[in-house]
Design a protein around this motif. Structure first.
Motif, short mmCIF file in Angstrom:
data_model
loop_
_atom_site.label_atom_id
_atom_site.label_comp_id
_atom_site.label_asym_id
_atom_site.label_seq_id
_atom_site.Cartn_x
_atom_site.Cartn_y
_atom_site.Cartn_z
N GLY A 118 -4.42 51.01 -24.77
CA GLY A 118 -5.44 50.88 -23.78
C GLY A 118 -5.61 49.33 -23.55
O GLY A 118 -5.07 48.39 -24.21
N GLU A 119 -6.42 48.83 -22.42
CA GLU A 119 -6.45 47.54 -22.08
C GLU A 119 -7.83 47.08 -22.74
O GLU A 119 -8.92 47.65 -22.76
N VAL A 120 -7.69 46.28 -23.58
CA VAL A 120 -8.85 45.52 -24.12
C VAL A 120 -9.20 44.22 -23.42
O VAL A 120 -8.59 43.31 -23.16
N ALA A 121 -10.39 44.49 -22.53
CA ALA A 121 -11.10 43.42 -21.90
C ALA A 121 -11.66 42.50 -22.70
O ALA A 121 -12.98 42.76 -22.99
N LEU A 122 -11.11 41.48 -23.33
CA LEU A 122 -11.93 40.59 -24.23
C LEU A 122 -13.24 40.13 -23.94
O LEU A 122 -14.21 39.81 -24.41
N ALA A 123 -13.25 39.60 -22.49
CA ALA A 123 -14.26 38.88 -22.04
C ALA A 123 -15.67 39.82 -22.29
O ALA A 123 -16.87 39.19 -22.08
#
Length: 458
Positions: free
Chosen positions: A333-338
């Motif tokens: 899955g995509e980890v949206a760091l911000a």
RNA sequence: GGCUCGGUGGCAGAGUGGUUAUGCAGCGGAUUGCAAAUCCGUCAACGCCGGUUCGAUUCCGACCCGAGCCUCCA
């Protein structure tokens, strides 16, 4: 995406904006290679390693330089004491330093300039300072004239008058002003030295960093880091040299870490109350030492103790235990760091303790999550660990490995676990418990679960 | 002496002008053959004295205590 850092120069947190839009230059004072690094020396390395990792998530190019000071009185003394050559001493301790820092999961810096490889740049810088009237030659020394710089003392927030008031050192007779510091000093015939316009000699310590920064990173760099104790005189003097030689800004953001205390006192080589990284690595794994160093904010003193390390060890074990239970779950899955709170904590002047608290929150969510949510949560936890430089090992490897000498081997453990399984199946609980106690005595803790029995070394 | 920076629950350690993180330890419970791990619940803090404020741990001032730099030191 915005990083805030505390700038020693302004004494406040400032939004970080590099000089060039997509690249960052960072320099951290490295070791003088005459003996082993102690755990206090490791603090800036680990702290700025986290910053390095963080910057890399936002900027295309991050050039991080950490120097090796390989010419110095102490090195000469160390060589003399052991009857070895200078090169031999510096080579040994440079290699050991790299090994020790690697053991702490510190990424290698982009550049590792050696002082002795940059002598020409140092001589050139000295010449420029003389030409511009900021330095003078006196008795084969070249000195920087502090009075020639109007705002000398700005970083350390003291005036020349303050310094005079507190002067505790006898003033060498070749100095015009007591605060003047050496750029170049004469070398005895048997000591390392280089030919220069002022005779055979070697550079002063402060000069090295200024010259290497200019040579490798440019006249203005974004971040300069180091321990608090370098603020004065080292960094103050770097500023004086570089600003007077090149004009303009030298460093945009000055960052300084507090030190490690032992029993309320600073750990230092001069006090002799230090523990080397190498020695500690015999008892604790590098990741444990690293985690301990990150458990307090970098600008706060951190009391170093066995309890601190044991606590770090236990906390990491809990995280790895969480990950081990999810071994079959892919991190996906995509980890949206911000949007991650651990990420925002780090963006806020490297608030690592808060970031660690967010790690706990993630682990807790993971324990309670529905299966469908686990891959992303796991990915988030690992992403957080990666920024902090932890939790990247295979859980079993971490939990079943140890720093010190090996106890009972894994095969024997498995055999006993199997025997215990059988005993349990036969409801011979006394025997099962005896095996568990035996393993515990050997430093192995068991954990029964639906998927079977797991173990770890404690 | 000059210049900085701190004092948070048993310990470690964030943070905030009002709902008072997080971890460890403790206590109660769930779960477990018993444990461990996990979950639920719970206890507990802002050095001292004043001031500002409707309200301060958070802002201001004094005081006490501690650390660092002023010399090589991360």
């Amino acid at each position: 995406m915005s990083i805030t850092v505390y700038n020693t120069l302004s004494a406040r947190k400032e939004p970080f904006e590099p000089l060039a839009p997509d690249s960052v230059t960072m320099y951290v004072c490295g070791p003088t290679v005459y003996n082993l690094a102690h755990i206090g020396n490791a603090r800036p390395v680990v702290v700025f390693d986290v910053l390095f990792r963080l910057l890399q998530t936002q900027y295309g190019k991050v050039v991080y330089a950490r120097n090796i000071t390989d010419v110095d009185d102490k090195i000469i003394a160390a060589a003399r004491e052991t009857g070895r050559g200078i090169d031999e001493v510096t080579a040994e301790f440079t290699a050991k330093y790299r090994e020790d820092m690697a053991a702490l999961n510190a990424l290698p810096p982009t550049l590792e300039p050696h002082a002795t490889h940059n002598i020409e740049a140092m001589i050139a810088l000295t010449q420029t300072l003389i030409e511009k009237g900021h330095a003078y030659e006196s008795q084969r020394h070249v000195l920087f004239a502090v009075e020639s710089m109007p705002d000398y003392g700005r970083l350390s927030k003291r005036s020349l008058d303050d310094m005079l008031a507190g002067a505790r050192v006898e003033v060498a007779d070749y100095k015009r002003h007591p605060g003047d510091f050496v750029l170049w000093k004469p070398a005895a015939a048997e000591d390392p030295g280089w030919e220069s316009p002022w005779g055979r000699g070697r550079p002063g310590w402060h000069l090295e960093c200024s010259a290497m920064i200019r040579a490798h990173l440019g006249e203005t760099i974004d971040i300069h880091g180091g321990g608090r104790d370098l603020i004065f005189p080292h960094h103050e003097n770097e500023i004086a040299q570089s600003r007077c030689a090149h004009g303009g800004d030298y460093v945009r953001y000055w960052m300084h870490n507090a030190y490690l205390d032992i029993d309320g006192e600073k750990m230092s080589k001069s006090l002799g109350n230090f523990r080397t990284v190498r020695e500690l690595l015999g008892h604790y794994r590098g990741e444990v030492l690293r985690f301990a160093l990150l458990s307090a904010h970098y600008r706060s003193p951190l009391n170093f103790s066995a309890e601190l390390l044991d606590q770090a060890e236990a906390t990491l074990a809990a995280f790895y235990n969480t990950l081990r239970a999810l071994e079959e779950v892919p991190a996906a899955g995509e980890v949206a760091l911000a949007e991650e709170s651990f990420y925002r904590a780090l963006e806020d002047d490297l608030n690592t303790p808060l970031a660690i608290a967010e790690l706990h929150a993630l682990a807790k969510q993971l324990h309670k999550a529905a299966d469908a949510e686990k891959p992303l949560l796991k990915a988030r936890l690992l992403a957080a660990g990666k920024l902090l430089g932890i939790l990247q090992q295979a859980p079993d490897e971490w939990l079943q490995g140890g720093a010190g000498e090996e106890g009972i081997d894994a095969e024997a453990i498995d055999a006993l676990i199997n025997e215990r399984q059988q005993a349990k199946a036969d409801k011979h609980y006394a025997r099962a418990d005896a095996i568990r106690a035996e393993l515990l005595a050997a430093g192995v803790e068991l954990e029964d679960s639906r998927e079977g029995t797991r173990w770890r070394r404690i």
